[in-house]
Motif scaffolding. Structure first.
Motif, PDB file in Angstrom:
ATOM      1  N   HIS A 230      93.118  -0.470  13.452  1.00 12.83           N
ATOM      2  CA  HIS A 230      92.710   0.869  13.032  1.00 12.83           C
ATOM      3  C   HIS A 230      93.799   1.519  12.180  1.00 12.83           C
ATOM      4  O   HIS A 230      93.515   2.151  11.154  1.00 12.83           O
ATOM      5  N   ALA A 231      95.059   1.335  12.599  1.00 11.67           N
ATOM      6  CA  ALA A 231      96.168   1.964  11.883  1.00 11.67           C
ATOM      7  C   ALA A 231      96.328   1.423  10.467  1.00 11.67           C
ATOM      8  O   ALA A 231      96.599   2.188   9.532  1.00 11.67           O
ATOM      9  N   VAL A 232      96.167   0.118  10.274  1.00  8.52           N
ATOM     10  CA  VAL A 232      96.436  -0.473   8.965  1.00  8.52           C
ATOM     11  C   VAL A 232      95.208  -0.496   8.057  1.00  8.52           C
ATOM     12  O   VAL A 232      95.344  -0.624   6.830  1.00  8.52           O
ATOM     13  N   THR A 233      94.011  -0.380   8.649  1.00 15.56           N
ATOM     14  CA  THR A 233      92.790  -0.439   7.828  1.00 15.56           C
ATOM     15  C   THR A 233      92.067   0.900   7.733  1.00 15.56           C
ATOM     16  O   THR A 233      91.180   1.071   6.896  1.00 15.56           O
ATOM     17  N   GLY A 234      92.393   1.822   8.633  1.00 12.22           N
ATOM     18  CA  GLY A 234      91.741   3.120   8.616  1.00 12.22           C
ATOM     19  C   GLY A 234      90.451   3.171   9.405  1.00 12.22           C
ATOM     20  O   GLY A 234      89.779   4.211   9.452  1.00 12.22           O
ATOM     21  N   LYS A 235      90.061   2.089  10.034  1.00 19.19           N
ATOM     22  CA  LYS A 235      88.840   2.088  10.840  1.00 19.19           C
ATOM     23  C   LYS A 235      88.977   1.082  11.975  1.00 19.19           C
ATOM     24  O   LYS A 235      89.735   0.111  11.880  1.00 19.19           O
ATOM     25  N   ARG A 236      88.217   1.320  13.039  1.00 12.29           N
ATOM     26  CA  ARG A 236      88.295   0.441  14.191  1.00 12.29           C
ATOM     27  C   ARG A 236      87.552  -0.863  13.909  1.00 12.29           C
ATOM     28  O   ARG A 236      86.668  -0.911  13.038  1.00 12.29           O
ATOM     29  N   PRO A 237      87.850  -1.916  14.663  1.00 13.55           N
ATOM     30  CA  PRO A 237      87.099  -3.170  14.509  1.00 13.55           C
ATOM     31  C   PRO A 237      85.671  -3.003  15.029  1.00 13.55           C
ATOM     32  O   PRO A 237      85.390  -2.078  15.792  1.00 13.55           O
ATOM     33  N   GLU A 248      81.491 -10.180  11.928  1.00  6.76           N
ATOM     34  CA  GLU A 248      81.579  -9.708  10.545  1.00  6.76           C
ATOM     35  C   GLU A 248      82.839  -8.885  10.300  1.00  6.76           C
ATOM     36  O   GLU A 248      82.938  -8.171   9.305  1.00  6.76           O
ATOM     37  N   MET A 249      83.803  -8.990  11.197  1.00  4.84           N
ATOM     38  CA  MET A 249      85.038  -8.238  11.026  1.00  4.84           C
ATOM     39  C   MET A 249      85.840  -8.786   9.853  1.00  4.84           C
ATOM     40  O   MET A 249      86.062 -10.002   9.735  1.00  4.84           O
ATOM     41  N   VAL A 250      86.295  -7.898   8.983  1.00  6.54           N
ATOM     42  CA  VAL A 250      87.134  -8.288   7.852  1.00  6.54           C
ATOM     43  C   VAL A 250      88.552  -8.506   8.369  1.00  6.54           C
ATOM     44  O   VAL A 250      89.077  -7.684   9.137  1.00  6.54           O
ATOM     45  N   ALA A 251      89.159  -9.593   8.009  1.00  2.00           N
ATOM     46  CA  ALA A 251      90.503  -9.913   8.489  1.00  2.00           C
ATOM     47  C   ALA A 251      91.475  -8.807   8.114  1.00  2.00           C
ATOM     48  O   ALA A 251      91.352  -8.155   7.071  1.00  2.00           O
ATOM     49  N   ALA A 252      92.477  -8.612   8.968  1.00  2.00           N
ATOM     50  CA  ALA A 252      93.469  -7.559   8.737  1.00  2.00           C
ATOM     51  C   ALA A 252      94.173  -7.748   7.400  1.00  2.00           C
ATOM     52  O   ALA A 252      94.495  -6.772   6.718  1.00  2.00           O
ATOM     53  N   ARG A 253      94.423  -8.984   7.011  1.00  2.66           N
ATOM     54  CA  ARG A 253      95.093  -9.246   5.728  1.00  2.66           C
ATOM     55  C   ARG A 253      94.280  -8.703   4.557  1.00  2.66           C
ATOM     56  O   ARG A 253      94.834  -8.211   3.571  1.00  2.66           O
ATOM     57  N   ASP A 254      92.954  -8.815   4.667  1.00  5.45           N
ATOM     58  CA  ASP A 254      92.085  -8.409   3.563  1.00  5.45           C
ATOM     59  C   ASP A 254      91.748  -6.926   3.610  1.00  5.45           C
ATOM     60  O   ASP A 254      91.453  -6.321   2.581  1.00  5.45           O
ATOM     61  N   ALA A 255      91.771  -6.334   4.799  1.00  2.00           N
ATOM     62  CA  ALA A 255      91.339  -4.946   4.949  1.00  2.00           C
ATOM     63  C   ALA A 255      92.491  -3.952   4.943  1.00  2.00           C
ATOM     64  O   ALA A 255      92.262  -2.739   4.883  1.00  2.00           O
ATOM     65  N   ALA A 256      93.741  -4.429   5.009  1.00  2.00           N
ATOM     66  CA  ALA A 256      94.897  -3.528   5.080  1.00  2.00           C
ATOM     67  C   ALA A 256      94.958  -2.626   3.862  1.00  2.00           C
ATOM     68  O   ALA A 256      94.741  -3.062   2.723  1.00  2.00           O
ATOM     69  N   LEU A 257      95.288  -1.360   4.097  1.00  4.19           N
ATOM     70  CA  LEU A 257      95.317  -0.357   3.027  1.00  4.19           C
ATOM     71  C   LEU A 257      96.675  -0.256   2.348  1.00  4.19           C
ATOM     72  O   LEU A 257      96.821   0.460   1.360  1.00  4.19           O
ATOM     73  N   SER A 258      97.681  -0.932   2.881  1.00  6.47           N
ATOM     74  CA  SER A 258      99.007  -0.882   2.291  1.00  6.47           C
ATOM     75  C   SER A 258      99.654  -2.245   2.446  1.00  6.47           C
ATOM     76  O   SER A 258      99.005  -3.199   2.888  1.00  6.47           O
ATOM     77  N   SER A 259     100.918  -2.328   2.083  1.00  4.13           N
ATOM     78  CA  SER A 259     101.639  -3.598   2.143  1.00  4.13           C
ATOM     79  C   SER A 259     102.316  -3.742   3.503  1.00  4.13           C
ATOM     80  O   SER A 259     103.116  -2.883   3.904  1.00  4.13           O
ATOM     81  N   TYR A 260     101.993  -4.817   4.204  1.00  2.00           N
ATOM     82  CA  TYR A 260     102.578  -5.090   5.516  1.00  2.00           C
ATOM     83  C   TYR A 260     103.026  -6.545   5.562  1.00  2.00           C
ATOM     84  O   TYR A 260     102.580  -7.378   4.774  1.00  2.00           O
ATOM     85  N   ARG A 261     103.906  -6.840   6.518  1.00  2.00           N
ATOM     86  CA  ARG A 261     104.346  -8.221   6.687  1.00  2.00           C
ATOM     87  C   ARG A 261     103.154  -9.125   6.978  1.00  2.00           C
ATOM     88  O   ARG A 261     102.269  -8.765   7.773  1.00  2.00           O
ATOM     89  N   ALA A 262     103.143 -10.272   6.352  1.00  2.00           N
ATOM     90  CA  ALA A 262     102.049 -11.222   6.580  1.00  2.00           C
ATOM     91  C   ALA A 262     102.021 -11.668   8.042  1.00  2.00           C
ATOM     92  O   ALA A 262     100.950 -11.807   8.647  1.00  2.00           O
ATOM     93  N   THR A 263     103.201 -11.866   8.638  1.00  2.00           N
ATOM     94  CA  THR A 263     103.257 -12.283  10.039  1.00  2.00           C
ATOM     95  C   THR A 263     102.724 -11.180  10.955  1.00  2.00           C
ATOM     96  O   THR A 263     102.115 -11.470  11.990  1.00  2.00           O
ATOM     97  N   PHE A 264     102.946  -9.934  10.601  1.00  2.00           N
ATOM     98  CA  PHE A 264     102.456  -8.794  11.381  1.00  2.00           C
ATOM     99  C   PHE A 264     100.933  -8.748  11.359  1.00  2.00           C
ATOM    100  O   PHE A 264     100.282  -8.609  12.405  1.00  2.00           O
ATOM    101  N   LEU A 265     100.341  -8.891  10.178  1.00  2.00           N
ATOM    102  CA  LEU A 265      98.885  -8.869  10.062  1.00  2.00           C
ATOM    103  C   LEU A 265      98.251 -10.074  10.757  1.00  2.00           C
ATOM    104  O   LEU A 265      97.197  -9.954  11.392  1.00  2.00           O
TER     105      LEU A 265
END
Length: 770
Positions: A230-237, A248-265
């Motif tokens: 929710h924090a990185v994409t702006g919406k809950r899963p 149909e959940m979009v992966a965190a890597r693809d849905a993230a609204l900003s730049s984050y560590r790949a390992t974190f996502l």
């Protein structure tokens, strides 16, 4: 009797608290803001009031709605009180504090510390943008510690969501509104109409079941991962039951609204796995991937190496395709392109002699190069007196006269040229392999005080020169009354940690060399020492690995699999995960969440493992031993990535470069081999000692390597193409342990006399230049 949900403002409870207003209400209770009159402080009071089977009378009392609900009501009341008593035992700054619990009005109340701040949900909304990685890390680290504390008490939160995390005014988070009792009440309820059992989007699939048998730490991990999503994409899963039907959940890597560590996502995605088995099973197993820093990108030199390797591979493929490949048994050249005179340049010059070029204009050398040039001047004079080195090239060039179109003669010439190229390349290869022997030969020479021994070898188009320089000693201090058996620095470089044969572990201030504290090693003298951040791990002949907190100087955890001696241990990417080896050839990985048994046992060695090393990210673990090879493990996948062979003796010491791209392996014969973890190639062999290598250290820049041997000798080698080695003058007492300072300017050695000595490294441009 009426169904009034909340108590009125001004209502007094237990004679100590006065209700101010309602803060929130749910399916199981009401939360109030109240004043504790005796102390004049604000508190939160949570009332047990399950709206589905409770009602309130005009006096504020609560009771079951009907006789059928009476059993559920009373059973839930007891669970509510038990939860309050459990929470009151937690003394953690990031877990809401319970002051008191009491019964009144035919129900129960829980008095909590009032947390001034806003919910994570409101905090995210108030930012007006996507949160930055640093902001999330500052919140996540204490939340993980709090959650791990809860799980160690065999308790679950069961209701982690953005509205159940408070961000205090100081910026630190606190977990509130536990849902453990709610889940138990829901499972026990006969009516099965209890609302608010789950939070859509944040609750995993096992939480929708009627029983809690499949719930565990992984249940809270899913909820926290959903909160981070929710924090990185702006919406809950999407809700987990919907995902079970069609994900149909979009992966965190693809849905993230900003730049984050790949390992974190990727770690968020793992936490959101629908299958329980696919999720991390504990906070300790998840923390490393969430908080580990992004691996450094390859520098210019590494990229140049890769391009050079590709070019050489393509050149070889092209020669093979033309049928003119020459297969010569020579050692592999170094990864980085070197000065003129390397094997490839020599062979190319033999095949295609170039016209003699004019001498280049002299270039003014740097200060460091002037010193080396001055050292090598006598050697150059001797070289000038030798016969011309290009005689072989000239002879071959004279014979390259195109003959008459005679087939037999053309074959003979081709064979002759190939033979000469093969012989020349073999000679060059032998000299290339010999150049690392030069420091050892020079070390045997008698060197006057402050003097420098030099040596050179010249043949064909290859010239090798080596200078053995002397390092000057800086400060020293007495650390132990006996031999120093291990030494390391804390993660921030503020502390020096030493282990002695006197069965003590001592913590020193790196700046003042003042003793910060001493820990007595109950398990006996340490066989190895590993330090990560503010924790230290020692291994012992008793079969134990013990973890210590360096700030509080407390013993934290003790791991023991059997009574077999632990020869080496190391932190594996996290201060909550430790790997240890013994004589059975296996590597056991332990986590602080479970001291009873290792979480993983890596098998694959056919004989005893004697040394271990992990890279900073915790992705790679290297193990070496008596079978004369090193196995490189991927800890995440628990599988062998590579096996490095061709060691001529038992592997006795290992060390990773800071970027994890290079692994140094020392052997019992005194040799140190440097391997590329990326390509699997042998980069270089350094014959640094005549005795078993006891320890290896690589500087933060990766330009310098230090090694210590069982005979007490210490050698510092530059890994630049110059390959200059350094001797430590005045080292009258043998040293078997060493460490680089974090700034890369000092080498520390621990002596058998108990003294820690600091050695000033070469000029900054030599030690740290790109």
């Amino acid at each position: 009797m009426t169904n009034l949900i909340a108590l009125k403002s001004g209502t007094e409870l237990a004679g100590d608290y006065k209700i101010d207003r309602v803060l929130g209400a749910g399916g199981f209770g009401v939360t109030y803001l109240a004043e504790e009159m005796a102390l004049s402080r604000l508190v939160s009071i949570k009332e047990y009031f399950p709206a589905d089977f409770a009602a309130r009378d005009d006096e504020g009392g609560a009771a079951p709605r009907s006789q059928d609900c009476s059993g559920d009501y009373q059973w839930g009341l007891e669970r509510f009180v038990e939860e309050a008593q459990t929470l009151a035992k937690f003394d953690h700054s990031n877990i809401v504090r319970v002051y008191r619990t009491f019964k009144a009005n035919n129900t129960a109340y829980m008095v909590l510390q009032f947390e001034e701040g806003q919910s994570l949900k409101s905090w995210l909304k108030g930012l007006g943008r996507a949160p930055r990685q640093k902001e999330l890390d500052a919140i996540l680290a204490p939340l993980l510690d709090a959650l791990e504390t809860i799980h160690k008490a065999d308790f679950l939160h069961r209701d982690i969501a953005p509205d159940n995390i408070i961000i205090r005014k100081a910026g630190d988070p606190v977990l509130i509104d536990f849902g453990a009792a709610r889940s138990d009440i829901a499972a026990h309820s006969k009516t099965k109409t209890v609302s608010a059992l789950v939070k859509p989007g944040y609750s995993p699939y096992e939480q929708y079941a009627e029983t809690s048998r499949q719930q565990g730490p992984w249940t809270d991990i899913y909820a926290l991962a959903a909160t981070l999503y929710h924090a990185v994409t702006g919406k809950r899963p999407p809700d987990s039951p919907s995902r079970m039907l069609k994900d149909e959940m979009v992966a965190a890597r693809d849905a993230a609204l900003s730049s984050y560590r790949a390992t974190f996502l990727d770690a968020i995605q793992r936490g959101l796995a629908l299958s329980i088995e696919a999720r991390p099973q504990s906070v300790a197993a998840w923390r490393g991937a969430l908080l580990a820093p992004e691996p450094e990108k390859p520098g210019m030199l590494a990229r140049l190496r890769e391009r050079t390797e590709v070019r050489r591979s393509n050149d070889k493929a092209e020669r093979d395709a033309k049928g003119g490949a020459i297969h010569v048994a020579i050692p592999p050249p170094p990864d980085a392109p070197g000065p003129q005179g390397k094997i490839l340049d020599f062979v190319d010059a033999l095949k295609n002699p170039a016209p003699k070029a004019a001498a280049p204009d002299p270039v003014k050398p740097s200060k460091a190069r002037k010193t080396i040039a001055a050292v090598a001047a006598p050697a150059k004079a001797q070289i000038a007196a030798l016969p011309p080195p290009l005689l072989v090239k000239k002879t071959i060039a004279k014979k390259r006269v195109r003959p008459a179109p005679d087939v037999a003669r053309r074959r003979s010439l081709t064979r002759g040229l190939k033979t000469k190229v093969t012989l020349a390349a073999a000679i060059a290869g032998a000299l290339f392999a010999f150049q690392d022997h030069v420091p050892r030969v020079l070390a045997m020479l008698t060197v006057p005080a402050g003097g420098i021994a030099t040596g050179s070898v010249t043949t064909g188009a290859i010239q090798l020169a080596t200078a053995d320089r002397v390092l000057s000693q800086g400060a020293e201090f007495k650390a132990h009354d006996s031999a120093i058996t291990a030494m390391s620095l804390s993660g921030d470089g503020r502390l020096i940690i030493t282990a002695g044969s006197d069965r003590t572990l001592k913590v020193w201030d790196a700046q003042s060399q003042m003793l910060r504290g001493t820990l007595l090693l109950d398990e006996g003298a340490a066989t190895s020492l590993s330090v990560r951040n503010n924790r230290a791990a020692t291994s012992h002949a008793s079969g134990s690995v013990v973890l210590y907190d360096l700030d509080s100087l407390r013993r934290l955890y003790r791991f023991k699999r059997n009574d077999a001696s632990i020869t080496a241990s190391t932190f594996a990417g996290s201060e909550d995960r430790v790997a240890a080896v013994g004589p059975d050839g296996t590597v056991a990985v332990w986590e602080t969440a479970s001291e009873a048994a290792p979480v993983t046992v890596l098998e694959g060695h056919s004989s005893a493992v004697q040394t271990l090393a992990t890279d900073l990210s915790g992705r790679w673990l290297a193990a070496g031993g008596a079978e004369k090879s090193v196995k490189l493990w991927n800890l995440e996948r628990q599988e062998t990535r590579r096996t490095f062979r061709n060691h001529s003796d038992t592997v006795s010491a290992l060390a990773f470069a800071a970027d994890g791209g290079t692994l140094a392996a020392g052997s019992a014969d005194g040799a140190v081999r440097l391997w590329s973890t990326i390509s699997g190639r042998l980069q270089r062999t350094v014959l640094a000692h005549t005795a078993r290598v006891a320890q290896i250290a690589l500087s933060a820049s990766g330009e310098l390597m230090a090694s210590a041997a069982d005979d007490g000798s210490v050698r510092l080698s530059s890994l630049k193409p110059q390959r200059v080695s350094y001797a430590l003058s005045g080292l009258d007492k043998s040293s078997k342990t060493l460490a680089f300072s974090n700034d890369g300017r000092t080498l520390l050695t621990g002596g058998q006399d108990g003294v820690v000595r600091a050695w000033l490294l070469p000029e900054a441009e030599l030690a740290q230049r790109n």
